[in-house]
Design a protein around this motif. Structure first.
Motif, PDB file in Angstrom:
ATOM      1  N   LEU A  19       0.838  -1.197   0.000  1.00 54.50           N
ATOM      2  CA  LEU A  19       0.000   0.000   0.000  1.00 54.50           C
ATOM      3  C   LEU A  19       0.874   1.249   0.000  1.00 54.50           C
ATOM      4  O   LEU A  19       1.891   1.305   0.690  1.00 54.50           O
ATOM      5  N   ASP A  25      -2.741   5.399  -2.060  1.00 53.74           N
ATOM      6  CA  ASP A  25      -3.856   4.455  -2.063  1.00 53.74           C
ATOM      7  C   ASP A  25      -4.857   4.723  -0.947  1.00 53.74           C
ATOM      8  O   ASP A  25      -5.885   4.050  -0.861  1.00 53.74           O
ATOM      9  N   SER A  31       0.333   1.679   5.142  1.00 52.71           N
ATOM     10  CA  SER A  31       0.984   2.415   4.049  1.00 52.71           C
ATOM     11  C   SER A  31       2.277   3.084   4.481  1.00 52.71           C
ATOM     12  O   SER A  31       3.148   3.360   3.653  1.00 52.71           O
ATOM     13  N   VAL A  34     -10.075   6.244  -5.765  1.00 51.93           N
ATOM     14  CA  VAL A  34      -9.094   5.198  -5.489  1.00 51.93           C
ATOM     15  C   VAL A  34      -9.687   3.821  -5.731  1.00 51.93           C
ATOM     16  O   VAL A  34      -9.102   2.965  -6.423  1.00 51.93           O
ATOM     17  N   HIS A  35     -10.882   3.563  -5.191  1.00 49.36           N
ATOM     18  CA  HIS A  35     -11.466   2.221  -5.285  1.00 49.36           C
ATOM     19  C   HIS A  35     -12.019   1.923  -6.675  1.00 49.36           C
ATOM     20  O   HIS A  35     -11.967   0.767  -7.130  1.00 49.36           O
ATOM     21  N   LYS A  66      -9.039   1.199  -8.845  1.00 49.56           N
ATOM     22  CA  LYS A  66      -8.443  -0.069  -8.444  1.00 49.56           C
ATOM     23  C   LYS A  66      -9.146  -1.250  -9.108  1.00 49.56           C
ATOM     24  O   LYS A  66      -8.518  -2.262  -9.437  1.00 49.56           O
TER      25      LYS A  66
END
Length: 559
Positions: free
Chosen positions: A247, A251, A300, A425-426, A429
């Motif tokens: 990560l 992220d 992260s 972000v998601h 992804k």
């Protein structure tokens, strides 16, 4: 061990030899290093005035002199002790792995050997020639019969300078042969050596050699190889878990204030920080609403700082055997320091330290808490502690005063700008296949629309709504649509509604005690109707009307 600590160890050993302490005990795996230290001290007239011959006993060889020559058939421990008692020259006798006769690890002690050691005490002290006996072993086995007669000498792992010397030597050898490319700047070489702190010299040498042969070069990316070697140490403890995470801070959506704080402290354990007189940061306590990214950002940090991340499970600390819980905490702390610089992550710390002072565990929790507090206050090793908590009000106040943690951050419900970033972000992804994306476009207007209607959602709920939307499309074997996201939002009752009272209590606590993880420019007031889940607004903390404004928790300090 810093270079200052190394000198202190050498001075301490010299003083103990001069004062004719009869029995010393050094716990270490590194026989060669400790023998080198003992020889350098024993033969230095400036340090101890009377230089001493160094003799070494092993069960396989008996007693050997400084040239490796045998002094006779003295493999049996009693015969070896009789030889020492009768020796008529100044000497330091190193007994390697003598712990097998002292009991422990399922073995009964050899009472004749222990009695002989006690019998020798007066002779050694009164001898015309200075004699010192040093036990070296990977294990600390000390029978009660000898506890008053043996002095323990701490022997730390290799210093940065020692590891750097090994690295320089290996680089010099490979530069001459030309087989391995060395692609390191001065700072990168320092970071590589710092990453190897906590390994023995042999382990560090093996790690550097492996890094060189894997791809025919040595560069900063080989820090990962060093971390893999450290992972082996962690696996053997059984208490700490080595967490590998790829990560990145990018992220994690939002929390820019916390990110800036962490970014400014990157590399602060390197020598370059000493020019500014900066100490290594102690740690950070992150509290807030469940599901808002506390654990995510903890993982992260490891990737950004390129440091090993160790997860401490408080449940493994509190074992059922009397006295073992305290030993488990000491072992966890010692391991974290041994592989420092490192990151120690304690998730949901309140579960381990809540209820301090109760009589239910005979004071075990209080003793372990005291150990942890003392270490946090006095630690000098670069171990950065990340503690996360959902219900911070149950934590003892001593844990949160200045000096334990550098800062306490409060993670609130994400603002609209943060929700947009989390959605981005998601979605990025998961939305990678063209057939799944279809005509759907993740424009700024779409993100703005979705962020508006999912007001009051925590980060974990936003991630789940993206997954739910994709399941809608997957079930009908078609590309995803905007309506799928809207439906997923409609079907979700957010945590801000179901746990209104808990969020109110957390915010009330954080208003004066913590710094908001969200920067000032991202903060906004929420407007919604009280108790109306369809409005997706956080619950009202004000009963004066349907339309309310909700004050967020945490002091608005920018970093």
């Amino acid at each position: 061990m810093a270079i200052g600590n190394q000198r202190r160890t050498k001075t301490l050993l010299a003083n103990l030899l001069k004062a004719r302490f009869p029995y010393l005990y050094i716990q270490t795996w590194e026989e060669d290093r400790v023998l080198s230290l003992i020889r350098s001290v024993a033969q230095d007239a400036e340090l101890i005035k009377t230089p001493r011959e160094v003799l070494i006993w092993r069960i396989t060889t008996g007693i050997l002199d400084g040239n490796g020559q045998s002094k006779g058939d003295y493999k049996q421990p009693l015969k070896a002790l009789e030889f020492i008692e009768k020796y008529d020259k100044p000497c330091v006798v190193v007994l390697q792995d003598f712990h097998v006769y002292l009991g422990g690890q399922g073995r009964l002690p050899d009472f004749q050997v222990i009695r002989k050691l006690r019998d020798m005490l007066s002779h050694i002290k009164q001898s015309a020639y200075p004699i010192n006996v040093i036990f070296t072993s990977p294990f600390m086995i000390l029978p009660e019969d000898l506890q008053k007669d043996i002095t323990i000498v701490d022997f730390d792992l290799p210093t940065f300078d020692e590891i750097m010397a090994v690295l320089d030597e290996m680089i010099s050898i490979n530069e001459q042969s030309g087989r391995i490319q060395i692609l390191l700047t001065g700072e990168e070489k320092e970071r590589l050596a710092k990453a190897a702190l906590g390994l023995t010299l042999s382990e560090a040498e093996n790690a550097f050699a492996r890094a060189m042969v894997e791809d025919g070069k040595l560069d900063i990316a080989d820090v990962e190889v060093i971390l893999e070697e450290k992972e082996q140490i962690i696996k053997k403890t059984g208490i700490l878990e080595f967490v590998r995470s790829d990560l990145r801070l990018e992220d994690v959506g939002g929390l820019e204030n916390l990110k800036r704080w962490l970014t400014k402290r990157n590399k602060s354990w390197l020598d370059s920080a000493r020019k500014y007189g900066l100490p290594a940061p102690k740690g950070v306590l992150i509290t807030g609403v469940p599901g808002c990214g506390k654990s995510l950002i903890s993982k992260s940090i490891s990737s950004m700082w390129q440091l090993p991340l160790l997860r401490l499970d408080m449940g493994k600390i509190f074992s059922g055997i009397v006295g073992s819980s305290e030993e488990n905490m000491r072992k966890a702390i010692k391991t974290a320091e041994a592989i420092s610089p490192s990151i120690l992550w304690i998730d949901e710390i309140e579960k381990g330290f809540s209820g301090i002072g109760s009589n239910g565990d005979s004071g075990t929790s209080s003793r372990i808490f005291g150990q942890f507090l003392t270490w946090m206050q006095e630690k000098t090793s670069p171990v950065f502690v990340i503690a996360t908590a959902n219900n911070i009000s149950s934590l003892p106040p001593e844990l949160m005063r200045k000096g334990r943690f550098d800062e306490i951050f409060f993670v609130d419900l994400p603002t609209k700008r943060e929700r947009k970033e989390i959605l981005r972000v998601h979605c990025n992804k998961r939305l990678k296949d063209h057939e799944v994306v279809g005509e759907f476009q993740l424009t700024d207007d779409v993100l703005d629309h979705l962020a508006s209607i999912c007001e009051g959602f925590v980060g974990a709920e936003i991630e789940q709504l993206v997954i739910d939307a994709l399941f809608e499309a997957y079930a009908e074997n078609r590309p995803v649509r905007l309506e799928d996201f809207e439906k997923a939002i409609t079907n979700t009752v957010p945590l801000s509604v179901t746990q209104a009272e808990q969020i109110r209590a957390i915010r009330h606590w954080a208003n004066v005690r913590a710094v908001t993880a969200t920067p000032r420019e991202d903060l906004e007031d929420y407007v919604g109707r009280q108790g109306d889940a369809s409005a997706y607004a956080p619950p009202s903390f004000d009963n004066k009307g349907d339309d309310i404004r909700l004050k967020r928790g945490g002091r608005t300090i920018d970093f």
